[in-house]
Motif scaffolding. Sequence first.
Motif, short mmCIF file in Angstrom:
data_model
loop_
_atom_site.label_atom_id
_atom_site.label_comp_id
_atom_site.label_asym_id
_atom_site.label_seq_id
_atom_site.Cartn_x
_atom_site.Cartn_y
_atom_site.Cartn_z
N MET A 180 -7.37 -33.78 19.11
CA MET A 180 -7.20 -35.03 19.85
C MET A 180 -5.71 -35.30 20.00
O MET A 180 -4.97 -35.33 19.01
CB MET A 180 -7.86 -36.19 19.09
CG MET A 180 -7.63 -37.56 19.73
SD MET A 180 -8.50 -37.73 21.30
CE MET A 180 -7.49 -38.95 22.14
N ASP A 187 -5.75 -43.74 19.14
CA ASP A 187 -6.15 -42.37 19.42
C ASP A 187 -6.26 -41.55 18.15
O ASP A 187 -7.23 -40.80 17.95
CB ASP A 187 -5.13 -41.69 20.35
CG ASP A 187 -4.91 -42.44 21.64
OD1 ASP A 187 -5.91 -42.92 22.22
OD2 ASP A 187 -3.75 -42.54 22.08
N LEU A 188 -5.27 -41.67 17.30
CA LEU A 188 -5.17 -40.81 16.12
C LEU A 188 -6.16 -41.23 15.04
O LEU A 188 -6.76 -40.37 14.38
CB LEU A 188 -3.74 -40.83 15.60
CG LEU A 188 -2.68 -40.44 16.64
CD1 LEU A 188 -1.28 -40.63 16.07
CD2 LEU A 188 -2.87 -38.99 17.10
N GLY A 191 -9.36 -39.92 16.14
CA GLY A 191 -9.41 -38.48 15.93
C GLY A 191 -9.69 -38.12 14.48
O GLY A 191 -10.53 -37.25 14.19
N ARG A 192 -9.00 -38.79 13.56
CA ARG A 192 -9.23 -38.53 12.14
C ARG A 192 -10.66 -38.89 11.74
O ARG A 192 -11.32 -38.16 11.01
CB ARG A 192 -8.23 -39.32 11.31
CG ARG A 192 -6.80 -38.76 11.33
CD ARG A 192 -6.65 -37.64 10.31
NE ARG A 192 -5.37 -36.96 10.41
CZ ARG A 192 -4.28 -37.32 9.74
NH1 ARG A 192 -4.29 -38.39 8.96
NH2 ARG A 192 -3.17 -36.62 9.87
N GLN A 197 -8.60 -32.40 14.57
CA GLN A 197 -7.17 -32.24 14.38
C GLN A 197 -6.46 -33.22 15.32
O GLN A 197 -6.99 -33.54 16.39
CB GLN A 197 -6.76 -30.80 14.66
CG GLN A 197 -7.48 -29.79 13.76
CD GLN A 197 -7.19 -28.35 14.14
OE1 GLN A 197 -6.08 -27.84 13.94
NE2 GLN A 197 -8.19 -27.67 14.69
N THR A 198 -5.30 -33.69 14.94
CA THR A 198 -4.65 -34.74 15.74
C THR A 198 -3.18 -34.40 16.02
O THR A 198 -2.47 -33.88 15.15
CB THR A 198 -4.71 -36.10 15.02
OG1 THR A 198 -4.14 -35.97 13.71
CG2 THR A 198 -6.14 -36.59 14.90
N TYR A 214 -0.89 -40.64 10.81
CA TYR A 214 -2.22 -40.36 11.33
C TYR A 214 -2.29 -39.04 12.09
O TYR A 214 -3.34 -38.71 12.66
CB TYR A 214 -2.66 -41.49 12.26
CG TYR A 214 -2.52 -42.86 11.65
CD1 TYR A 214 -3.48 -43.36 10.78
CD2 TYR A 214 -1.40 -43.65 11.90
CE1 TYR A 214 -3.34 -44.61 10.20
CE2 TYR A 214 -1.25 -44.90 11.33
CZ TYR A 214 -2.22 -45.37 10.47
OH TYR A 214 -2.08 -46.61 9.90
N ALA A 215 -1.20 -38.30 12.13
CA ALA A 215 -1.13 -37.10 12.97
C ALA A 215 -0.84 -35.85 12.14
O ALA A 215 -0.06 -35.90 11.18
CB ALA A 215 -0.05 -37.27 14.04
#
Length: 230
Positions: A180, A187-188, A191-192, A197-198, A214-215
């Motif tokens: 993502m 967004d992140l 995704g998590r 995967q972010t 978060y990435a």
Amino acid sequence: MLSGVQGVLFDKDGTLFDFSASWSAWAASLLHHLSDGDAARARAMAQVIRFDLAAQEFLPDSPVIAGTMDEPVRLLGPLLPDWSTDALKTYLFRRAAQAEMVPPIPLAPLMQDLRARNLVLGVATNDAESIARDHLRQAGILDQFAHVLGYDSGFTPKPAPDMLLGFARFAGLNARAVVMIGDSTHDLVAGRAAGMQTIAVLTGMAGAAELAPYADHVVPDIGHLTQLLA
């Protein structure tokens, strides 16, 4: 590096398209029209959507940046008593679909490269699906995406993971095999929560320090994706 990637899911605003370059002039024009020359009303509307009229840009804490189209309708409606909710929403949809999107890099070559790697591509945006399709069509890349999902496509909007899990299900992929890519914590976090995967990009309004927790990776723009896939 990324591992086992079979699908790439992009956010739209701030990711496929530079947020400030695409939406700041649009918002300034919108407020000018809706205020009908009333400077006080323009200032009031700018305040509720957190838009700096002097600098002609959104403030980083604007609720409009990562929100759905319902957010500006909710915020602006009380300041526009002559507009019904439906009329305002219809107007915003039409104006948004006509906004000139500015990509951070040439998009077609990147999408063609990703497709050549047999990756399934998708878009998950808190914008409306119809508007997203209009913007992707104008950019000449709509046909590169297997699935385009918006907040009105039947899923709870981000930061809920529903839209992302819907893409994985439609694509027939394990969520862990999807990356993502987004410009906001919405967004992140989504995704998590989806188990993806972010990647964070810095073509939105959030900085690296805000996004990094978060990435898995933070990069300047989506053009760096191919390096992570190498």
